[in-house]
Structures are given as structure tokens and as C-alpha cells.
Design a protein around this motif. Structure first.
Motif, PDB file in Angstrom:
ATOM      1  N   ASP A   1      18.302  45.109  13.233  1.00 23.54           N
ATOM      2  CA  ASP A   1      19.219  45.061  14.384  1.00 23.54           C
ATOM      3  C   ASP A   1      18.710  44.162  15.511  1.00 23.54           C
ATOM      4  OD1 ASP A   1      21.365  46.539  13.559  1.00 23.54           O
ATOM      5  OD2 ASP A   1      20.867  48.353  14.678  1.00 23.54           O
ATOM      6  N   VAL A   2      17.689  43.340  15.249  1.00 25.84           N
ATOM      7  CA  VAL A   2      17.053  42.592  16.339  1.00 25.84           C
ATOM      8  C   VAL A   2      18.015  41.589  16.987  1.00 25.84           C
ATOM      9  CG1 VAL A   2      16.070  40.659  14.990  1.00 25.84           C
ATOM     10  CG2 VAL A   2      14.829  41.558  16.987  1.00 25.84           C
TER      11      VAL A   2
ATOM     12  N   PHE B   1      33.684  36.992  22.156  1.00 30.16           N
ATOM     13  CA  PHE B   1      33.073  35.662  22.052  1.00 30.16           C
ATOM     14  C   PHE B   1      32.904  35.183  20.612  1.00 30.16           C
ATOM     15  CE2 PHE B   1      31.311  37.352  26.145  1.00 30.16           C
ATOM     16  CZ  PHE B   1      32.065  36.535  26.976  1.00 30.16           C
ATOM     17  N   ARG B   2      33.493  35.939  19.679  1.00 25.09           N
ATOM     18  CA  ARG B   2      33.473  35.566  18.259  1.00 25.09           C
ATOM     19  C   ARG B   2      32.036  35.325  17.769  1.00 25.09           C
ATOM     20  NH1 ARG B   2      38.573  33.246  19.694  1.00 25.09           N
ATOM     21  NH2 ARG B   2      37.788  31.178  20.188  1.00 25.09           N
ATOM     22  N   LEU B   3      31.212  36.341  17.982  1.00 25.49           N
ATOM     23  CA  LEU B   3      29.811  36.282  17.577  1.00 25.49           C
ATOM     24  C   LEU B   3      29.580  37.250  16.415  1.00 25.49           C
ATOM     25  CD1 LEU B   3      28.193  36.483  21.138  1.00 25.49           C
ATOM     26  CD2 LEU B   3      28.717  34.410  19.835  1.00 25.49           C
ATOM     27  N   ASP B   4      28.448  37.102  15.761  1.00 25.50           N
ATOM     28  CA  ASP B   4      28.059  37.993  14.676  1.00 25.50           C
ATOM     29  C   ASP B   4      26.587  38.342  14.861  1.00 25.50           C
ATOM     30  OD1 ASP B   4      27.302  39.265  12.367  1.00 25.50           O
ATOM     31  OD2 ASP B   4      28.194  37.813  10.995  1.00 25.50           O
ATOM     32  N   HIS B   5      26.304  39.622  15.129  1.00 26.22           N
ATOM     33  CA  HIS B   5      24.913  39.997  15.423  1.00 26.22           C
ATOM     34  C   HIS B   5      23.999  39.745  14.230  1.00 26.22           C
ATOM     35  CE1 HIS B   5      26.242  43.805  13.510  1.00 26.22           C
ATOM     36  NE2 HIS B   5      24.991  43.905  13.132  1.00 26.22           N
ATOM     37  N   GLU B   6      24.537  39.827  13.010  1.00 28.18           N
ATOM     38  CA  GLU B   6      23.693  39.573  11.843  1.00 28.18           C
ATOM     39  C   GLU B   6      23.273  38.098  11.781  1.00 28.18           C
ATOM     40  OE1 GLU B   6      24.980  41.051   8.105  1.00 28.18           O
ATOM     41  OE2 GLU B   6      24.933  43.139   8.741  1.00 28.18           O
TER      42      GLU B   6
END
Length: 430
Positions: free
Chosen positions: A101-102, A115-120
Motif C-alpha cells: 500500500d506504499v 484525478f484519474r490516478l491508480d495507487h497501485e
């Protein structure tokens, strides 16, 4: 001795309310915990806006990440010397669990949508990029960061390793259910993790469960089901998320229009431009976001100012049950009435939907192919969980969706045109 094999002179422990103690013996794990990218997770809440509903939900992604690491550490101990388990994968499992999850940002899911982001993607960027985390991982060897990234991306060749961290019964889910139940103060997220760990067995491509542990797994599945509908999709939490997302949309829209902010939103500029550099992303945490929200209360734009004040002081939107298949005409009517009343419906009249699939069996060709939970019989045969459990069969493959319509009751109450106010109130049943 290679870096991967190095042990600390003395075991380190973290006191933890869920697992009692989290044990660290490996040098690489201790070094990763000390990196600035991992320490940032102390400043990101695990449950986003849920603290506005359950006041105890202040726990961080840092504590959750340690918890996932601890569960995987215990699983690896159970798997040692069993068929299908390769102890050479031990450090890879531990580091992937710790770092899974970093890449989460502040209020991560709301941020990701706006913001159309992806944490992975950011997790992998932190693992592979010019970071302290990457520097530590490369001490194992130059290819090791790539291996960790592949585990998190679910593309690593050894699917058993992937399933320990990402499957329908994995260390990630087990920790967040227990941890979130503890900090929200609810009882239905509890299940017997000790029993589940004892009956886990490694197979070629996934972790399986001894058939004798089926009832503990049933309890886990039902705990997950209840937590989603009683905690994660709580309508008050979703009201806060709606306001949060509208603040971000409004700020982005004003930036694009050339609006001059009293406090220049330097931390948001790359987000607004949708060209987010890793260095900018790592600087974001919830303290930074709340600082801007605090400042934006004083902005000249009345919508941004009002939304920020609502979020910070918990003046949330009210809600009603809403079926978009039946009530869209009501929504269109309300949209028109809100405009007449001088209330911008794009920011103050929002349909929000939540859905969950508590357990599913394998459906080839679907966008997300879910690996089912398999039970291992005494004869060494596999049985898919929902084929053996009537409890799980009852909810298997059944997607539940909930729709709410959110609106500001206080602004409606202030409408001067009594006829217009009455028409709005009749539709909203207030």
C-alpha cells in the motif's frame, strides 16, 4: 552473509492492538520501515473519511501495512518445510506484504477518482523509481525491486506468492477487516484469524484451506460482507466523500479557469494538470490536504469556501434512497429547481452508488477473474468453497448495489421562494 539473509542483532517489536506484537527480525524489513516513503503512510488514514462517522477510525495505512506484513510472516512460518513452498521466496513475500500500500495517497479513493490516478501504479513507481525504498530493495540484487513490483501487479510467476497478498482470502483483507472493526468499534468484522492461519496450506498456484477450517472461512466471508455495508459504505461516510470529491473538482475547475487563489495550490498543480510526478505525489499527505481546505474556507469563490467549511466542520449533506432506474425524472426536476433556487446542482445534488460482490467463483473471460477459495479434503482433493458451504453459496456471485441522493438540507431551508421550496421538499420528502 548476503543482505537478504541479514538478521538484526535483536528482534524489534511493534506493539499492536490487533496482533498484539509485530515482529521484525530481517534487516531489510527494518530498513524499509525506516524509509521516508513508508513513514509517509503514518500521515494517511486507512479509512479516509470514515473518521467523520466512526470517531475512532483514525488508524493509518502505516499500521495496516505492518499488520499485513505480520500476517504474511506468520503464514510463511506455517508453510516452512511443506510441499509446494520454496523458502527462497520468504523475503519477497514479506517485502511485498509490507509495501503493498506504499503508493496510497491521502483520502486515496476520492483522489484516484477525481484525478484519474491508480495507487497501485504509484506503489510500483515507488518500488522501481529513484526512492529510498528502491535503494533498500536493490541491496538484495538489481532485479529484486522488479520482483516485488510484479507480486503487487499480480504478474509474478509464482502465483502462490501473489495469492498470499491478493486473493479472496489474503493477508491484506484479513488485516483490514480486523483492524477496521477494532478502530470503528464494531463487532461484526471479527473472525477467527488464528484458526484460518492454522488451516492454510500452500499449493502450486494458491493458498488453500483445509476442509476442517471451512466454518472459520464462512465467518471471514460474512464478516467482510457486514463490514462493507455497515462501515465502508456507510451513508454518512459517503456524504463526506461526496463533499471531498466536489472540493477537489471545484479547485481543479477554478484552476483551469485561471482563478487566482489567495493561497497558491502548489501541491495540487501537477494533479490539476494531470501530469503527476512521483516526487510531487510523495509530498502529499492528509495534513497537507487539510491545510489547503482550511485556507480555502477564506477563498472568494463561495462554492469552494462553503464545501471546505462543510468538510472540516462536519456539516454534511443529507441523503435519501434513490433508484436511478425509476427516479431519474425526479433528479432532472430537482436539477432544474436547484438552478432556479441559485444552488449549483453540479456541486450540491449528487447521486452516489456503492456496490460489492462478497464472494465469487471463477468466471473465465471477465475483466477481473477472481480466483475462488478452495478447500483441501483429507483425500487431497480440491472443493470450491461455495460448492461445500450453503452459507457462502447464498451470497456467492450476488452483487449488491446501493444508490443514495445527497443534498444540502440547510440551503434548501434558506430558499425564499416558498413554492419552489415546497416542490423541492416534496421530491426529497423533507
Amino acid at each position: 552473509m548476503s543482505y537478504m539473509q541479514q538478521q538484526l542483532d535483536e528482534e524489534k517489536v511493534f506493539k499492536d492492538p490487533v496482533h498484539r506484537y509485530i515482529h521484525v527480525r530481517d534487516r531489510i524489513i527494518w530498513d524499509l520501515i525506516g524509509t521516508k516513503e513508508f513513514q509517509r503512510l503514518r500521515r494517511v488514514r486507512q479509512l479516509g473519511t470514515t473518521f467523520l462517522t466512526f470517531h475512532g477510525a483514525e488508524h493509518s495505512r502505516f499500521s495496516h501495512s505492518l499488520g499485513v506484513y505480520e500476517i504474511v510472516r506468520r503464514i510463511v512460518e506455517i508453510f516452512q518445510n511443506r510441499p509446494h513452498w520454496d523458502d527462497e521466496e520468504r523475503i519477497l513475500c514479506l517485502t511485498a506484504a509490507l509495501l503493498h500500500d506504499v503508493g496510497h495517497g491521502p483520502y486515496s479513493h476520492s483522489f484516484e477518482k477525481v484525478f484519474r490516478l491508480d495507487h497501485e501504479e504509484f506503489t510500483r513507481a515507488i518500488i522501481l523509481g529513484d526512492t529510498e525504498v528502491n535503494e533498500v530493495l536493490k541491496r538484495v540484487d538489481d532485479d529484486f525491486p522488479q520482483k516485488v513490483s510484479e507480486v503487487i501487479a499480480k504478474t509474478y510467476a509464482n502465483k502462490l506468492v501473489v495469492s498470499m497478498i491478493s486473493s479472496q482470502i489474503d493477508a491484506d483483507r484479513m488485516d483490514y477487516l480486523l483492524r477496521d472493526a477494532y478502530f470503528t468499534g464494531v463487532s461484526y468484522g471479527q473472525f477467527d484469524i488464528e484458526r484460518i492461519l492454522r488451516v492454510m496450506r500452500p499449493q502450486e498456484d494458491q493458498v488453500v484451506i483445509k476442509q476442517s477450517g471451512m466454518h472459520a472461512v464462512e465467518d471471514y466471508i460474512m464478516s467482510r460482507y457486514q463490514m462493507y455495508w455497515q462501515v465502508y459504505f456507510h451513508p454518512v461516510t459517503r456524504s463526506a466523500e461526496v463533499i471531498l470529491s466536489k472540493i477537489l473538482h471545484r479547485a481543479k475547475s477554478l484552476f483551469e479557469e485561471g482563478y487566482t487563489f489567495k493561497l497558491e495550490p502548489v501541491h495540487f498543480i501537477s494533479l490539476f494538470k494531470e501530469k503527476v510526478e512521483l516526487d510531487d505525489y510523495i509530498k502529499l499527505d492528509e495534513g497537507i490536504i487539510q491545510y489547503y481546505f482550511q485556507a480555502w474556507q477564506e477563498e472568494d469563490d463561495p462554492i469552494l469556501s462553503d464545501l471546505c467549511e462543510r468538510f472540516l466542520n462536519r456539516r454534511l449533506f443529507k441523503y435519501m434512497e434513490f433508484n436511478p432506474n425509476v427516479q431519474m425524472e425526479d433528479w432532472h426536476q430537482l436539477y432544474t429547481y436547484f438552478i432556479k433556487a441559485g444552488i449549483d446542482p453540479d456541486y450540491y445534488l449528487i447521486v452516489d452508488s456503492s456496490s460489492d460482490l462478497p464472494y465469487d467463483f471463477y468466471r473465465p473471460g471477465e475483466e477481473e477473474e477472481r480466483l475462488p477459495i478452495h478447500l483441501l479434503t483429507k483425500k487431497g482433493e480440491y472443493r470450491e468453497l461455495s460448492r461445500e458451504s450453503t452459507v457462502v453459496e447464498a451470497i456467492s456471485g450476488k452483487k449488491r448495489t446501493d444508490h443514495k441522493l445527497y443534498y444540502p438540507a440547510d440551503l434548501i431551508e434558506q430558499i425564499d421562494d416558498q413554492d419552489l421550496k415546497r416542490k423541492i421538499s416534496e421530491i426529497l420528502d423533507i
